[in-house]
Design a protein around this motif. Structure first.
Motif, short mmCIF file in Angstrom:
data_model
loop_
_atom_site.label_atom_id
_atom_site.label_comp_id
_atom_site.label_asym_id
_atom_site.label_seq_id
_atom_site.Cartn_x
_atom_site.Cartn_y
_atom_site.Cartn_z
N ASP A 41 -72.37 21.97 40.49
CA ASP A 41 -71.06 22.27 39.89
C ASP A 41 -71.31 23.12 38.66
OD1 ASP A 41 -68.32 22.27 39.51
OD2 ASP A 41 -68.11 20.09 39.40
N MET A 42 -70.27 23.76 38.17
CA MET A 42 -70.46 24.58 36.97
C MET A 42 -69.16 24.69 36.18
SD MET A 42 -71.14 28.27 38.88
CE MET A 42 -72.26 27.66 40.15
N ALA A 43 -69.31 25.13 34.91
CA ALA A 43 -68.15 25.29 34.04
C ALA A 43 -67.15 26.21 34.74
CB ALA A 43 -68.60 25.89 32.70
N PRO A 44 -65.85 25.97 34.55
CA PRO A 44 -65.22 25.00 33.61
C PRO A 44 -65.06 23.59 34.18
CG PRO A 44 -63.54 26.38 34.59
CD PRO A 44 -64.85 26.87 35.13
N TRP A 45 -65.84 23.22 35.22
CA TRP A 45 -65.85 21.84 35.72
C TRP A 45 -64.46 21.37 36.15
CZ3 TRP A 45 -70.93 21.43 35.71
CH2 TRP A 45 -71.68 21.90 34.62
N ASN A 46 -63.75 22.26 36.83
CA ASN A 46 -62.42 21.87 37.31
C ASN A 46 -62.11 22.58 38.62
OD1 ASN A 46 -61.67 24.50 36.57
ND2 ASN A 46 -60.67 23.86 34.67
N SER A 47 -60.83 22.82 38.93
CA SER A 47 -60.47 23.43 40.20
C SER A 47 -60.79 24.92 40.25
CB SER A 47 -58.99 23.19 40.51
OG SER A 47 -58.17 24.03 39.71
N ALA A 48 -61.23 25.49 39.11
CA ALA A 48 -61.58 26.91 39.08
C ALA A 48 -63.09 27.12 39.19
CB ALA A 48 -61.05 27.55 37.79
N SER A 49 -63.87 26.06 39.25
CA SER A 49 -65.33 26.17 39.23
C SER A 49 -65.87 26.80 40.50
CB SER A 49 -65.96 24.79 39.10
OG SER A 49 -65.72 24.23 37.82
N ASP A 50 -67.00 27.48 40.37
CA ASP A 50 -67.78 27.84 41.54
C ASP A 50 -68.80 26.71 41.75
OD1 ASP A 50 -68.72 29.19 43.71
OD2 ASP A 50 -69.33 30.99 42.61
N GLY A 51 -69.57 26.77 42.82
CA GLY A 51 -70.57 25.75 43.07
C GLY A 51 -70.20 24.84 44.23
N PHE A 52 -71.16 23.97 44.60
CA PHE A 52 -71.02 23.12 45.78
C PHE A 52 -69.80 22.21 45.70
CE2 PHE A 52 -72.00 18.87 47.58
CZ PHE A 52 -71.90 19.20 48.92
N ARG A 53 -69.65 21.47 44.61
CA ARG A 53 -68.58 20.47 44.54
C ARG A 53 -67.20 21.08 44.77
NH1 ARG A 53 -64.04 20.38 41.61
NH2 ARG A 53 -65.29 21.21 39.88
N ASN A 54 -66.87 22.13 44.06
CA ASN A 54 -65.50 22.65 44.16
C ASN A 54 -65.25 23.39 45.48
OD1 ASN A 54 -62.87 22.88 43.10
ND2 ASN A 54 -63.28 25.01 42.50
N ASN A 55 -66.29 24.00 46.02
CA ASN A 55 -66.11 24.63 47.33
C ASN A 55 -65.98 23.57 48.42
OD1 ASN A 55 -66.43 27.82 47.49
ND2 ASN A 55 -67.63 27.08 45.75
N LEU A 56 -66.64 22.41 48.23
CA LEU A 56 -66.45 21.32 49.18
C LEU A 56 -65.09 20.66 48.98
CD1 LEU A 56 -67.80 19.62 51.45
CD2 LEU A 56 -68.57 18.04 49.66
N GLU A 57 -64.71 20.42 47.73
CA GLU A 57 -63.38 19.83 47.48
C GLU A 57 -62.30 20.77 47.99
OE1 GLU A 57 -62.71 18.61 43.41
OE2 GLU A 57 -60.81 17.62 43.91
N GLY A 58 -62.55 22.08 47.87
CA GLY A 58 -61.67 23.03 48.53
C GLY A 58 -60.56 23.62 47.69
N TRP A 59 -60.75 23.64 46.37
CA TRP A 59 -59.79 24.36 45.53
C TRP A 59 -60.09 25.85 45.56
CZ3 TRP A 59 -55.65 21.82 44.67
CH2 TRP A 59 -55.69 20.43 44.49
N ARG A 60 -61.25 26.20 46.06
CA ARG A 60 -61.57 27.62 46.25
C ARG A 60 -62.53 27.72 47.42
NH1 ARG A 60 -64.67 30.08 41.26
NH2 ARG A 60 -65.10 31.75 42.73
N GLY A 61 -62.73 28.96 47.88
CA GLY A 61 -63.71 29.18 48.93
C GLY A 61 -63.13 29.22 50.33
N GLN A 62 -63.88 29.79 51.23
CA GLN A 62 -63.45 29.90 52.62
C GLN A 62 -63.35 28.52 53.24
OE1 GLN A 62 -65.06 32.59 55.37
NE2 GLN A 62 -63.84 34.19 54.40
N GLY A 63 -62.23 28.29 53.91
CA GLY A 63 -62.06 27.01 54.58
C GLY A 63 -61.40 25.95 53.74
N ARG A 64 -61.50 26.09 52.38
CA ARG A 64 -60.86 25.09 51.50
C ARG A 64 -61.14 23.68 52.03
NH1 ARG A 64 -57.55 27.45 47.05
NH2 ARG A 64 -58.07 29.62 47.33
N VAL A 65 -62.42 23.37 52.17
CA VAL A 65 -62.91 22.35 53.09
C VAL A 65 -62.16 21.00 53.02
CG1 VAL A 65 -64.95 21.05 53.80
CG2 VAL A 65 -65.15 23.46 53.19
#
Lengths: 274, 134
Positions: A166-190
């Protein structure tokens, strides 16, 4: 050691035991307590304020602890029961066996999205929706009716390949594994898109009203474990001193006695079948 | 005019000013909170991270009256905007990227408070919002 299995491999007896344990927790009111707790965190977790259960690094350890507590309640009813997981990259239609009348029941009917088949149909009298955002007392589903698609294996693999937790800002705007898996961003919004694909209560803050919640989050939990195995040198982040979010050794509400560090090794509590 | 009268008038004027300040201040503070909430809102009128508060609305959509307006107090922390459907509050939250969600559509983002409120009407299919029992 309890083994969590793919729901597609459960025997008829295993399905029946799981369903019966759910119905018993519902009858005693224990089940609705979990729905209430989840919604309280949904409502209070904000991108710019204190956040624990969602849109933050502790999304994964918080839900791991939440699932363990729920599984322990199931096991008080039937010690043989473990949480099954639903691999929606494989079982991805409204006709999949997970939606059978012998397990979670089927799609909602067109008129009002009401689930009318299986053990959680309103007509059984055993699955009234008590913790709700509106005045409908029945379980609803709208499988695949909206714009959301279930994530594909390729989309999941792309997220699993990310090396930073995970990375700053540690929320729904973050890049990284956690937020792409949670799906606030990224392909698939998993994770998010599965909630939306099921629809009904699953798309709302009171999503645990649908037992599918547990099978979905069990698979999200397994994907975290898979990621840890693929990236053994990638730590949970942030490590410390971060405002509004749960650092590695901070305790998590509502338990206040468990940290993300305590949750990193799931094999202390259960294993997965593969 | 004696100096006593002058002093009395001055004192009375001061007292009025103080009382006036006491009366006016909460309103001014509320106005300031509203302004702050509006300025910190990210969902601009174009709905894509523009500056300024999102547009207020008051319309009938699918037979339901939906109202949205800048909010103060605890709502300000969630994006500075409150919405209702037939007079019942719809809990809204703004995401860091400026998009919006509600308690009804919690896992899907919408560009504006109006869009997320209309989406809630669609999901409700005529049902009535209720406060969640805690």
């Amino acid at each position: 050691m309890a083994v969590r299995k793919n729901q597609a491999t459960l025997s008829a007896t295993e399905k029946r035991n799981f369903v019966n344990a759910l119905l018993e927790l519902k009858r005693t009111g224990v089940y609705d307590g979990f729905v209430r707790t989840h919604n309280e965190f949904i409502m209070s977790d904000t991108d710019n304020g204190d956040r624990v259960g969602h849109r933050s690094p502790s999304f994964l350890p918080w839900h791991r602890r939440f699932l363990i507590q729920f599984e322990q309640e199931l096991q008080k009813i039937d010690a043989s029961v473990t949480l099954p997981y639903w691999d929606w990259t494989v079982d991805r239609t409204a006709n999949s066996s997970i939606w059978g009348a012998d397990f979670l029941g089927g799609n909602g009917r067109s008129r009002d999205s009401q689930v009318t088949t299986g053990p959680f149909a309103y007509s059984t009298g055993k699955w009234n929706i008590n913790v709700s955002v509106d005045n409908r007392p029945f379980l609803q589903r709208e499988l695949g009716a909206g714009s959301a698609q279930l994530p594909t294996r390729a989309q999941v693999d792309a997220v699993l390949a990310m090396t930073t937790y995970d990375m700053a800002p540690w929320n729904s705007a973050s890049d990284g594994f956690r937020n792409n898996l949670e799906g606030w961003r990224g392909q698939g919004r998993v994770h998010n898109s599965v909630h939306v694909w099921i629809g009904g209560q699953m798309a709302t803050g009171v999503s645990p009203n649908d037992p599918a919640f547990w099978l979905h989050h069990c698979f999200i939990d397994k994907l975290w474990a898979d990621w840890q195995r693929m990236h053994p040198t990638s730590p949970y982040l942030p490590a410390g001193g971060t405002a509004n979010v749960v650092d590695l050794n901070d305790t998590m509400r509502p338990w206040n006695n468990v940290t993300p560090a305590d949750m990193l090794d799931h094999t202390k509590f259960y294993t997965y079948d593969r | 005019m004696s100096s006593n009268v002058t002093r009395r008038l001055v004192l009375r004027g001061t007292a009025v000013a103080v009382a006036g300040a006491a009366l006016v201040t909460p309103t001014a503070m509320a106005a300031a909170r509203t302004a702050t909430a509006g300025m910190t809102g990210h969902g601009g009128h174009d709905g894509h991270g523009g500056h300024g508060a999102p547009a207020a609305f008051d319309e009938v959509y699918q037979g339901r009256r939906i109202v949205g307006k800048p909010a103060t107090g605890e709502h300000a922390a969630h994006g500075g905007f409150s919405a209702s459907i037939d007079g019942k509050e719809l809990h809204l939250m703004q995401n860091a990227d400026g998009t919006w969600i509600s308690v009804v559509n919690h896992y899907e983002t919408f560009a504006t408070p109006l869009a997320v409120t209309r989406a809630a009407v669609d999901k409700l299919r005529g049902a009535v919002l209720v406060p969640i029992a805690t």
